[in-house]
Design an enzyme around this catalytic site. Structure first.
Site, mmCIF file in Angstrom:
data_model
loop_
_atom_site.group_PDB
_atom_site.id
_atom_site.type_symbol
_atom_site.label_atom_id
_atom_site.label_comp_id
_atom_site.label_asym_id
_atom_site.label_seq_id
_atom_site.Cartn_x
_atom_site.Cartn_y
_atom_site.Cartn_z
ATOM 1 N N ASP A 31 -57.785 -24.964 16.055
ATOM 2 C CA ASP A 31 -59.048 -24.327 16.418
ATOM 3 C C ASP A 31 -60.165 -25.351 16.248
ATOM 4 O O ASP A 31 -60.183 -26.088 15.260
ATOM 5 C CB ASP A 31 -59.294 -23.114 15.517
ATOM 6 C CG ASP A 31 -60.412 -22.221 16.013
ATOM 7 O OD1 ASP A 31 -61.560 -22.707 16.147
ATOM 8 O OD2 ASP A 31 -60.143 -21.034 16.256
ATOM 9 N N HIS A 101 -54.967 -14.094 21.715
ATOM 10 C CA HIS A 101 -54.657 -15.261 20.890
ATOM 11 C C HIS A 101 -54.486 -14.836 19.437
ATOM 12 O O HIS A 101 -55.059 -13.868 18.986
ATOM 13 C CB HIS A 101 -55.712 -16.360 21.022
ATOM 14 C CG HIS A 101 -57.122 -15.928 20.804
ATOM 15 N ND1 HIS A 101 -57.833 -15.180 21.717
ATOM 16 C CD2 HIS A 101 -57.967 -16.150 19.779
ATOM 17 C CE1 HIS A 101 -59.053 -14.957 21.261
ATOM 18 N NE2 HIS A 101 -59.167 -15.528 20.072
#
Length: 114
Positions: A31, A101
């Protein structure tokens, strides 16, 4: 005009991302705004917009996402101390991109959400 989401561009390697794992079903990458020392996103390569869009035809993808998350947790050496797997759904659930996700978070003691 075909507008691709940032996730679709990562899957197709049109933009740079630190991809940790990719197969025909899912892609996993760091991320860019981590909330923990380990913060990895696991996404299906085919678009499933939200958790509400899981159906009889695509439900096995979710099991594969969990399986890959666990494998990555082991590789990152966070499986023994613990980690979180989070899936947000829609605006009130905190979902910001319309592509399902999974967040894998660990590497430190994380607060409970309840």
């Amino acid at each position: 005009m075909n507008k691709h989401s940032i996730f679709q561009k990562i899957i197709k390697k049109e933009i740079q991302a630190n991809i940790l794992y990719q197969d025909k079903i899912v892609t996993a990458f760091d991320d860019i705004y981590p909330k923990a020392p380990v913060h990895i996103l696991i996404i299906p390569n085919n678009i499933i917009k939200t958790a509400n869009d899981i159906n009889i035809k695509n439900k096995s993808i979710i099991a594969h996402m969990f399986f890959i998350a666990v494998q990555i947790a082991k590789e990152k050496k966070i499986s023994q101390d613990g980690y979180k797997i989070i899936v947000n759904c829609n605006k009130h659930g905190g979902q910001k991109i319309d592509h399902l996700h999974m967040h894998l978070l660990g590497g430190a003691k994380l607060k409970a959400l309840y």
